[in-house]
Design an enzyme around this catalytic site. Structure first.
Site, PDB file in Angstrom:
ATOM      1  N   ASP A  17     102.066 -39.368 -29.222  1.00 36.15           N
ATOM      2  CA  ASP A  17     103.879 -39.557 -28.840  1.00 36.15           C
ATOM      3  C   ASP A  17     104.009 -40.854 -28.745  1.00 36.15           C
ATOM      4  O   ASP A  17     104.768 -41.650 -28.028  1.00 36.15           O
ATOM      5  CB  ASP A  17     103.791 -39.123 -28.096  1.00 36.15           C
ATOM      6  CG  ASP A  17     104.159 -37.127 -27.193  1.00 36.15           C
ATOM      7  OD1 ASP A  17     104.689 -36.886 -28.232  1.00 36.15           O
ATOM      8  OD2 ASP A  17     103.482 -36.504 -26.477  1.00 36.15           O
TER       9      ASP A  17
ATOM     10  N   ASP B 211     108.696 -31.841 -32.565  1.00 34.08           N
ATOM     11  CA  ASP B 211     108.894 -33.643 -31.754  1.00 34.08           C
ATOM     12  C   ASP B 211     108.434 -34.366 -32.137  1.00 34.08           C
ATOM     13  O   ASP B 211     108.318 -35.778 -32.492  1.00 34.08           O
ATOM     14  CB  ASP B 211     108.199 -33.005 -30.100  1.00 34.08           C
ATOM     15  CG  ASP B 211     108.494 -31.107 -29.873  1.00 34.08           C
ATOM     16  OD1 ASP B 211     108.128 -30.620 -30.863  1.00 34.08           O
ATOM     17  OD2 ASP B 211     107.769 -31.585 -28.373  1.00 34.08           O
TER      18      ASP B 211
HETATM   19  N1  GLY Z   1     107.707 -33.586 -26.445  1.00 33.01           N
HETATM   20  C1  GLY Z   1     108.096 -32.301 -25.566  1.00 33.01           C
HETATM   21  C2  GLY Z   1     109.107 -32.073 -25.115  1.00 33.01           C
HETATM   22  O1  GLY Z   1     109.894 -32.348 -25.928  1.00 33.01           O
HETATM   23  O2  GLY Z   1     109.185 -31.794 -23.958  1.00 33.01           O
END
Ligand code: GLY
Length: 384
Positions: A110, A168
């Site tokens: 992330d 994501d």
């Molecule tokens: N990246 C985590 C979410 O979108 O909840």
């Protein structure tokens, strides 16, 4: 006479519809400012930042290891740009430097969210090299998670998957593209392009809806399972996942100029547009059988709006129209909180992780971030 009555009725309806439209102007930004200022006052922690809020549980404050840590700083940077108010610059700096340790993390994919939304905006706006160095270090940390056999950056270290990659993760590539441009070293961009290609090959169904999680075999490099984690079911179209894919492939097209990514973004856009309700704010999952009696996810809508503003620059005005409609809905009292309500967050009605019964119908810091980014892109569009 009948005609005159009909005309009067239509004219009244037209005025009523338009008068309920929110004007996005200095007064509107001042209202957003008051609201976010309330959030800043309520969450003065010197190390943590607010992620969400509910009446029952109060604020959820998080530190630099949480994937959402960069969004408050990023939101305050956008507020500085939208209002020109130096207080927002001060809040943005304070909330960026709180994240000092994040650039060294190698345990998460992330880093793009965490670093590029905070330090990325900080450097873009101030040009201060202290922020630039943090982004360079974060890119170095992020590429340690790339596996050349799989052709992807690994998303999670938790769970039973061998090599999980989530849709994501497309959002973490922008920082790598930037780092290659900044350093002249192509390795970051090469990894980003390889990740985008592998994801394009394996994450999408016939209708260009995407799986949430694809896990790979690290010996063969082949996908072994395709599942969901935050959506309704393995085969469903999780609302925010579609928004991440749309945004990710729009950025990948911007950074490469390769038509195949523009085609991908447009096909994802078509899937989203075919599934949006009348007010254009996504359901949390497009396949929930309870639609329309189920949750909206304003975070998915904000990400989609921001991506549509950018996509419209490369192709059709229909995406600009869609972005404008989403922003109008999000800026109405149906989704935008009244000043002092919602813990000071801007948008109501977001869904974090419904199957995990976590953060359901609440504000989320990333919804506010992408909403402000959409407002900035809207303003840039009008001023160009
Ligand atoms: N990246 C985590 C979410 O979108 O909840």
């Amino acid at each position: 006479m009948k005609r005159a009555i009909l005309f009067y009725f239509l004219a009244t309806l037209f005025v009523a519809c338009n008068s309920s439209k929110v004007e996005i102007n200095a007064d509107f930004y001042s209202k957003l400012s008051d609201q976010l200022n309330y959030l800043v006052q309520q969450t003065p922690d010197s190390l943590k930042v607010p992620r969400t809020y509910s009446e029952e549980k109060g604020y959820k404050l998080i530190g630099f290891k949480d994937w959402t840590c960069g969004f408050p700083a990023g939101s305050y940077w956008y507020m500085y740009e939208l209002t020109g108010n130096e207080n927002w610059k001060k809040a943005a700096i304070e909330n960026t430097v709180k994240l000092n340790g994040v650039q060294y993390l190698t345990t998460t994919h992330d880093l793009g969210f965490m670093v590029f939304c905070s330090y990325g905006n900080a450097y873009r706006i101030t040009g201060d090299t202290i922020y630039k160095n943090a982004i360079l270090q974060a890119s170095e940390s992020l590429i340690t998670r790339f596996n050349p056999t799989v052709g992807c950056i690994k998303s999670w270290d938790h769970g039973d998957w061998q090599f999980p990659v989530i849709i994501d993760n497309m959002m973490n590539l922008e920082m790598l593209f930037w780092t290659s441009k900044e350093t002249g070293n192509p390795k970051y961009k090469d990894i980003a392009v390889t990740h985008a290609n592998t994801t394009l090959a394996n994450h999408f169904r016939e209708d260009m809806s995407s799986y949430h999680v694809v896990s790979y075999d690290t010996i063969t490099g082949q996908p072994v399972v395709k599942q969901t984690h935050q959506g309704l079911s393995d085969d469903s179209s999780w609302g925010r996942g579609q928004a991440w894919g749309l945004y990710g492939y729009t950025v990948t097209y911007r950074e490469t100029g390769d038509q195949k990514y523009l085609d991908a973004a447009e096909k994802i856009a078509a899937h989203i547009l075919a599934n949006l309700p009348k007010d254009m704010v996504s359901y949390w999952d497009f396949n929930d059988p309870k639609i329309p009696e189920t949750y909206r996810d304003a975070s998915a809508a904000a990400i989609t709006a921001s991506a549509f503003y950018e996509l419209s620059k490369y192709t059709s005005n229909k995406y600009l129209d869609a972005a404008e409609k989403i922003v109008a809905s999000l800026s109405s009292e149906k989704y935008l909180a009244a000043t002092g309500a919602n813990g000071g967050f801007l948008l109501e009605h977001c869904v974090g992780h419904l199957p995990g019964n976590s953060e359901v119908d609440v504000p989320l810091n990333y919804a506010d971030y992408y909403y402000l980014e959409a407002l900035k892109r809207k303003r840039d569009f009008l001023n160009k």
